[in-house]
Design a protein around this motif. Sequence first.
Motif, PDB file in Angstrom:
ATOM      1  N   LEU A 176      -8.657 -23.402 -46.781  1.00  0.00           N
ATOM      2  CA  LEU A 176      -9.316 -22.247 -46.572  1.00  0.00           C
ATOM      3  C   LEU A 176      -9.622 -21.423 -47.695  1.00  0.00           C
ATOM      4  CD1 LEU A 176      -8.032 -21.438 -43.044  1.00  0.00           C
ATOM      5  CD2 LEU A 176     -10.159 -22.119 -43.563  1.00  0.00           C
ATOM      6  N   LYS A 177      -8.383 -21.199 -48.426  1.00  0.00           N
ATOM      7  CA  LYS A 177      -8.412 -20.144 -49.718  1.00  0.00           C
ATOM      8  C   LYS A 177      -9.290 -20.915 -50.659  1.00  0.00           C
ATOM      9  CE  LYS A 177      -3.801 -18.244 -49.131  1.00  0.00           C
ATOM     10  NZ  LYS A 177      -2.400 -18.238 -49.814  1.00  0.00           N
ATOM     11  N   THR A 178      -9.392 -22.236 -50.770  1.00  0.00           N
ATOM     12  CA  THR A 178     -10.471 -22.569 -51.778  1.00  0.00           C
ATOM     13  C   THR A 178     -11.772 -22.426 -51.404  1.00  0.00           C
ATOM     14  OG1 THR A 178      -8.846 -24.511 -52.213  1.00  0.00           O
ATOM     15  CG2 THR A 178     -11.193 -24.708 -52.966  1.00  0.00           C
ATOM     16  N   LEU A 179     -11.975 -22.377 -50.193  1.00  0.00           N
ATOM     17  CA  LEU A 179     -13.442 -22.159 -49.516  1.00  0.00           C
ATOM     18  C   LEU A 179     -13.804 -20.667 -49.604  1.00  0.00           C
ATOM     19  CD1 LEU A 179     -13.160 -24.095 -46.099  1.00  0.00           C
ATOM     20  CD2 LEU A 179     -14.547 -24.951 -48.223  1.00  0.00           C
ATOM     21  N   TYR A 180     -13.114 -19.781 -49.799  1.00  0.00           N
ATOM     22  CA  TYR A 180     -13.362 -18.346 -50.147  1.00  0.00           C
ATOM     23  C   TYR A 180     -13.205 -18.000 -51.616  1.00  0.00           C
ATOM     24  CZ  TYR A 180      -8.825 -16.679 -48.082  1.00  0.00           C
ATOM     25  OH  TYR A 180      -7.415 -16.571 -47.970  1.00  0.00           O
ATOM     26  N   ALA A 181     -12.990 -19.061 -52.343  1.00  0.00           N
ATOM     27  CA  ALA A 181     -12.636 -18.755 -53.918  1.00  0.00           C
ATOM     28  C   ALA A 181     -11.297 -18.180 -54.167  1.00  0.00           C
ATOM     29  CB  ALA A 181     -13.961 -18.431 -54.499  1.00  0.00           C
ATOM     30  N   ASP A 182     -10.417 -17.910 -53.253  1.00  0.00           N
ATOM     31  CA  ASP A 182      -9.145 -17.436 -53.446  1.00  0.00           C
ATOM     32  C   ASP A 182      -8.292 -18.387 -54.705  1.00  0.00           C
ATOM     33  OD1 ASP A 182      -7.462 -15.223 -53.756  1.00  0.00           O
ATOM     34  OD2 ASP A 182      -5.947 -16.218 -52.194  1.00  0.00           O
ATOM     35  N   LEU A 183      -8.550 -19.560 -54.375  1.00  0.00           N
ATOM     36  CA  LEU A 183      -7.975 -20.918 -55.297  1.00  0.00           C
ATOM     37  C   LEU A 183      -9.105 -21.533 -55.642  1.00  0.00           C
ATOM     38  CD1 LEU A 183      -5.355 -22.476 -52.729  1.00  0.00           C
ATOM     39  CD2 LEU A 183      -4.832 -20.899 -54.746  1.00  0.00           C
ATOM     40  N   PRO A 184      -8.990 -21.975 -57.129  1.00  0.00           N
ATOM     41  CA  PRO A 184     -10.330 -22.670 -57.873  1.00  0.00           C
ATOM     42  C   PRO A 184     -10.374 -24.227 -57.232  1.00  0.00           C
ATOM     43  CG  PRO A 184      -8.280 -22.558 -59.137  1.00  0.00           C
ATOM     44  CD  PRO A 184      -8.005 -21.794 -58.051  1.00  0.00           C
ATOM     45  N   LEU A 185     -11.677 -24.302 -57.208  1.00  0.00           N
ATOM     46  CA  LEU A 185     -11.875 -26.002 -57.157  1.00  0.00           C
ATOM     47  C   LEU A 185     -11.866 -26.523 -58.460  1.00  0.00           C
ATOM     48  CD1 LEU A 185     -12.667 -28.216 -55.131  1.00  0.00           C
ATOM     49  CD2 LEU A 185     -14.820 -27.698 -55.148  1.00  0.00           C
ATOM     50  N   LYS A 186     -10.855 -27.323 -58.684  1.00  0.00           N
ATOM     51  CA  LYS A 186     -10.728 -28.056 -60.107  1.00  0.00           C
ATOM     52  C   LYS A 186     -11.400 -29.187 -60.183  1.00  0.00           C
ATOM     53  CE  LYS A 186      -6.406 -25.604 -60.713  1.00  0.00           C
ATOM     54  NZ  LYS A 186      -4.846 -25.554 -61.003  1.00  0.00           N
ATOM     55  N   MET A 187     -11.439 -30.008 -59.044  1.00  0.00           N
ATOM     56  CA  MET A 187     -11.936 -31.379 -58.945  1.00  0.00           C
ATOM     57  C   MET A 187     -12.812 -31.724 -57.782  1.00  0.00           C
ATOM     58  SD  MET A 187      -8.613 -33.519 -60.202  1.00  0.00           S
ATOM     59  CE  MET A 187      -9.602 -34.933 -60.204  1.00  0.00           C
ATOM     60  N   GLY A 188     -14.005 -32.191 -57.904  1.00  0.00           N
ATOM     61  CA  GLY A 188     -14.963 -32.557 -56.610  1.00  0.00           C
ATOM     62  C   GLY A 188     -15.968 -31.454 -56.653  1.00  0.00           C
ATOM     63  N   LYS A 189     -16.817 -31.468 -55.491  1.00  0.00           N
ATOM     64  CA  LYS A 189     -17.839 -30.714 -55.441  1.00  0.00           C
ATOM     65  C   LYS A 189     -17.793 -29.770 -53.933  1.00  0.00           C
ATOM     66  CE  LYS A 189     -21.113 -32.731 -58.401  1.00  0.00           C
ATOM     67  NZ  LYS A 189     -22.551 -33.354 -58.579  1.00  0.00           N
ATOM     68  N   ALA A 190     -18.068 -28.594 -53.716  1.00  0.00           N
ATOM     69  CA  ALA A 190     -18.338 -27.859 -52.706  1.00  0.00           C
ATOM     70  C   ALA A 190     -19.200 -27.078 -52.376  1.00  0.00           C
ATOM     71  CB  ALA A 190     -16.847 -27.345 -52.336  1.00  0.00           C
ATOM     72  N   GLU A 191     -20.125 -26.904 -51.607  1.00  0.00           N
ATOM     73  CA  GLU A 191     -21.046 -26.099 -51.410  1.00  0.00           C
ATOM     74  C   GLU A 191     -20.550 -25.170 -50.169  1.00  0.00           C
ATOM     75  OE1 GLU A 191     -25.845 -25.204 -51.512  1.00  0.00           O
ATOM     76  OE2 GLU A 191     -25.086 -27.104 -51.569  1.00  0.00           O
ATOM     77  N   ILE A 192     -20.732 -23.467 -50.252  1.00  0.00           N
ATOM     78  CA  ILE A 192     -20.453 -22.877 -49.099  1.00  0.00           C
ATOM     79  C   ILE A 192     -21.260 -21.944 -49.084  1.00  0.00           C
ATOM     80  CG2 ILE A 192     -18.466 -21.906 -49.963  1.00  0.00           C
ATOM     81  CD1 ILE A 192     -17.637 -21.368 -47.329  1.00  0.00           C
ATOM     82  N   VAL A 193     -22.299 -21.702 -48.061  1.00  0.00           N
ATOM     83  CA  VAL A 193     -23.314 -20.695 -47.976  1.00  0.00           C
ATOM     84  C   VAL A 193     -24.189 -20.519 -49.153  1.00  0.00           C
ATOM     85  CG1 VAL A 193     -22.166 -19.246 -46.177  1.00  0.00           C
ATOM     86  CG2 VAL A 193     -21.691 -18.695 -48.531  1.00  0.00           C
ATOM     87  N   GLY A 194     -24.484 -21.762 -49.736  1.00  0.00           N
ATOM     88  CA  GLY A 194     -25.276 -21.552 -50.952  1.00  0.00           C
ATOM     89  C   GLY A 194     -24.422 -21.350 -52.358  1.00  0.00           C
ATOM     90  N   PHE A 195     -23.409 -21.271 -52.358  1.00  0.00           N
ATOM     91  CA  PHE A 195     -22.423 -21.109 -53.408  1.00  0.00           C
ATOM     92  C   PHE A 195     -21.767 -22.419 -53.814  1.00  0.00           C
ATOM     93  CE2 PHE A 195     -23.018 -16.981 -52.205  1.00  0.00           C
ATOM     94  CZ  PHE A 195     -23.144 -16.027 -53.629  1.00  0.00           C
ATOM     95  N   HIS A 196     -21.687 -23.032 -55.208  1.00  0.00           N
ATOM     96  CA  HIS A 196     -21.144 -24.172 -55.658  1.00  0.00           C
ATOM     97  C   HIS A 196     -19.680 -23.749 -56.246  1.00  0.00           C
ATOM     98  CE1 HIS A 196     -24.525 -26.711 -55.078  1.00  0.00           C
ATOM     99  NE2 HIS A 196     -25.312 -25.823 -55.467  1.00  0.00           N
ATOM    100  N   LEU A 197     -18.688 -24.139 -55.437  1.00  0.00           N
ATOM    101  CA  LEU A 197     -17.493 -23.652 -55.885  1.00  0.00           C
ATOM    102  C   LEU A 197     -16.664 -24.145 -57.073  1.00  0.00           C
ATOM    103  CD1 LEU A 197     -15.707 -23.660 -52.161  1.00  0.00           C
ATOM    104  CD2 LEU A 197     -16.747 -21.593 -53.497  1.00  0.00           C
ATOM    105  N   GLU A 198     -17.383 -25.480 -57.269  1.00  0.00           N
ATOM    106  CA  GLU A 198     -16.770 -26.048 -58.510  1.00  0.00           C
ATOM    107  C   GLU A 198     -17.097 -25.263 -59.893  1.00  0.00           C
ATOM    108  OE1 GLU A 198     -20.509 -28.236 -57.703  1.00  0.00           O
ATOM    109  OE2 GLU A 198     -19.001 -27.285 -56.534  1.00  0.00           O
ATOM    110  N   LYS A 199     -18.082 -24.433 -59.768  1.00  0.00           N
ATOM    111  CA  LYS A 199     -18.757 -23.793 -61.070  1.00  0.00           C
ATOM    112  C   LYS A 199     -18.970 -22.315 -60.773  1.00  0.00           C
ATOM    113  CE  LYS A 199     -23.303 -25.498 -59.970  1.00  0.00           C
ATOM    114  NZ  LYS A 199     -24.420 -26.415 -60.690  1.00  0.00           N
TER     115      LYS A 199
END
Length: 236
Positions: free
Chosen positions: A51-74
Amino acid sequence: MVFSKQPIIDVKGAVIFQGLDTVLQDVNFSIEPDEFVFLIGRTGSGKSSLLKTLYADLPLKMGKAEIVGFHLEKIKRNEVPFLRRKLGIVFQDFQLFPDRTVAENLFFVMRATGWTDREKMKNRMVEVLMRVGLADAATKMPHQLSGGEQQRIVIARALINQPSILLADEPTGNLDPDVADGIFKLFQEINNEGTAILMATHNHDLLRKYPYRVLKCEKGKLLDSKTEDISINTAY
């Protein structure tokens, strides 16, 4: 012609970290805009880290994730507030300011997410408090409210910006069963109005009573009831 809906969450090959520790590997799932999904697993299995990764409290260091139009890996640090304006986040421990009224707690979130018009802020505050059944709570302090009422204020706070999805981390965990059932029904109503829900829970009664899709963190993997059988009896 039938047009498919864009998933509100789309995760592919993600690795979820807590500090330097890997807690989940090869995470793949998507959630549609109107879905209600449970997230289960033993304590320490990775639910909160996901959950923390999904709201960007923890960084996504590997892989890809898009949530509500935002790409968490970048995603960049200055973009995180804009991401969170499209999300509603509900915590188990409420995280209300104890020295501020309910109205002041809600206004704080509004100001932090870009609201400036005082009249519009007041109107929105009234709307969300009515939505959670606490229209008369604006002038009360958190300690004057029961646990269930405080959780309803937290949900009102999460609804301020009309989010596309609510991420809820054990929202009924500290409540007695009757109060917890009322809070869950509120989540259902919000979902029926078109907001997606991803709810982490240990409450087996909810899992048995409401046969929603289940994601389960287990032994470093994320299992999905959409594609495999999942036991809910080992969620703790």
